[in-house]
Scaffold this active site. Sequence first.
Site, PDB file in Angstrom:
ATOM      1  N   ASP A 292       0.858  -1.183   0.000  1.00 47.18           N
ATOM      2  CA  ASP A 292       0.000   0.000   0.000  1.00 47.18           C
ATOM      3  C   ASP A 292       0.890   1.227   0.000  1.00 47.18           C
ATOM      4  OD1 ASP A 292      -2.278   1.604   0.104  1.00 47.18           O
ATOM      5  OD2 ASP A 292      -2.608   1.314   2.255  1.00 47.18           O
ATOM      6  N   PHE A 472      -4.945   4.433   0.394  1.00 45.48           N
ATOM      7  CA  PHE A 472      -5.992   3.486   0.015  1.00 45.48           C
ATOM      8  C   PHE A 472      -5.701   2.787  -1.307  1.00 45.48           C
ATOM      9  CE2 PHE A 472      -8.152   7.431   1.761  1.00 45.48           C
ATOM     10  CZ  PHE A 472      -7.868   7.116   3.081  1.00 45.48           C
ATOM     11  N   HIS A 473      -4.466   2.265  -1.426  1.00 44.25           N
ATOM     12  CA  HIS A 473      -4.047   1.543  -2.619  1.00 44.25           C
ATOM     13  C   HIS A 473      -3.618   0.113  -2.296  1.00 44.25           C
ATOM     14  CE1 HIS A 473      -2.806   5.702  -4.472  1.00 44.25           C
ATOM     15  NE2 HIS A 473      -4.114   5.525  -4.453  1.00 44.25           N
ATOM     16  N   PRO A 474      -4.356  -0.641  -1.480  1.00 43.13           N
ATOM     17  CA  PRO A 474      -3.914  -2.005  -1.165  1.00 43.13           C
ATOM     18  C   PRO A 474      -3.926  -2.882  -2.406  1.00 43.13           C
ATOM     19  CG  PRO A 474      -6.184  -1.689  -0.445  1.00 43.13           C
ATOM     20  CD  PRO A 474      -5.676  -0.334  -0.873  1.00 43.13           C
TER      21      PRO A 474
END
Length: 545
Positions: A292, A472-474
């Site tokens: 992330d 919020f980039h998992p």
Amino acid sequence: MSEYDYIIVGAGSAGCAVAGRLAEAGRFRILVIEAGPRDRSVWIHMPIGYGKSFYNPRVNWMYRTEPEPQLDGRTIYQPRGKVVGGSSSINAMVYSRGQAEDFDAWAAQGNPGWGWPDVLSYYRRMEDHALGASPWHGAGGPLHVSDIAGNVHPLTHALVEAGRQAGLAFNPDLNGATTEGVGYYQINTAGGFRMSAARAYLWPALKTGRVDLVTDALVTKVRFEGRRAVGVAYRRDGVEHEARARGEVILAGGAVNTPQLLQLSGVGPGALLSRHGVPVVIDSPVGRNLQDHLCYDHVYRASRPSLNDDLLPLLGKLKVGLAYVLARRGPLSLSVNQGGGFMRSRPGLDRPDMQLYFSPLSYERATPGVRALMKPDPFSGFSTSVSPCRPTSRGHVEIRSADPFEVPAIAPSYLATQKDIDDLITGAHFLRRLAQTPALAAIIAEELKPGPAAVSDADMLADIRARAYSVFHPCGTCRMGPDPADAVVDAELKVHGVDGLRVIDASIFPSIPSGNTNAPAIMVGEKGADLVLGRNNAGIGGLSA
């Protein structure tokens, strides 16, 4: 039991693209199952309405990580779309494709067909870009991309000039020949409305009559016969249902829900599954390799009006509301992430390693647990942010029990490596340097966070540990690669060790792209659909049809 050619689990960014392209092929019956509701809320389609979706459990999974040791033991908020369109229905709409080298690295790791020339053809196929067709962009595709340079808040121009004064080149197209430089972000909107993956792909697919959409339904298990996936079980309104796939089951639930479902279905680390009483179908590293982007910001009181002055007072609300209703223009038609870019944090690097963001808005006094974009601070304010592009820390997603309704454990392990710590400290110092440029200094009345007393590396690190947050980039939890020992799917996105099952979403990323992840997730959906159809690189300018 209903029967379909393909069952797609998850109507998110990638799942919608897969459904759209399979429906376009014109010869299949397709079932799409989504855990959340239809995307009918006005707050989804009004671009800035994502402030309302940010803490809405009806359309948002609202996950939290496990306590993060390197972030003062804090649990970090992880919003994920639980609605038709997935996270593309609740995100900040920034369209960023990543760097060419990101995808060349995917190919070099044993994933043929995933290098930059290959994925660029899919980006071009999916785009209806405001800048028009070019070697870098497509026109006429399903996903509209807006150029907002002429509509941003005036303070955003100050950020771009400050970047130039700090030594960054101006880049008029952050998705062009290079991502490097400072400029204005492109966003996924069309005609003043959010352009989600659902609007782009699923809405047209539903009109073909070949796609059935079931919403508010949680898939609880992939059904296997031996080692072949043959369907799914799902629960809707307390009732158990099953659906069977003649062709394939396609998992598109994202970096949290896809590994959770695989583990619940017996595909995952054997010791973990056995501990929770789940019969093991395949011992696989599902849930490992979680990545992330961690972000850190500096917040300022402004000496000139900011978006706070438009969105807080009643008169301001009326003005921006009227502009939106009458012409679909103004702040409500945009994201608050309006400017930024990509930079090299130190000499000697061969490409940018740091992403910058600028927001002409602040909400330092917002009630905890509320991202009140429509209720900002009662003074003019803005923020600058920095996020290292390629973190080296790796975490995991694990089921806590065999109960599909129990939220999985999400442990990103932010700042687990010294490199990640050093990179973010370097980024923090650059934000201070940016603030000292004439362009930004002219609009700063006061630095609110971290405050002028924070000067040393230790000061910055302490503030990072206290305030850094996820962008919020998992991704990466069902890693693509040739070796089943450290990868979950192969280059055709088929799950190693079983038949009839693919993963097509951001969980397959071997390594995180250098930028926002929604565009790459949609690209994976585009390419994944072609792989299902037996085509390789059939995008515009592709290598073969």
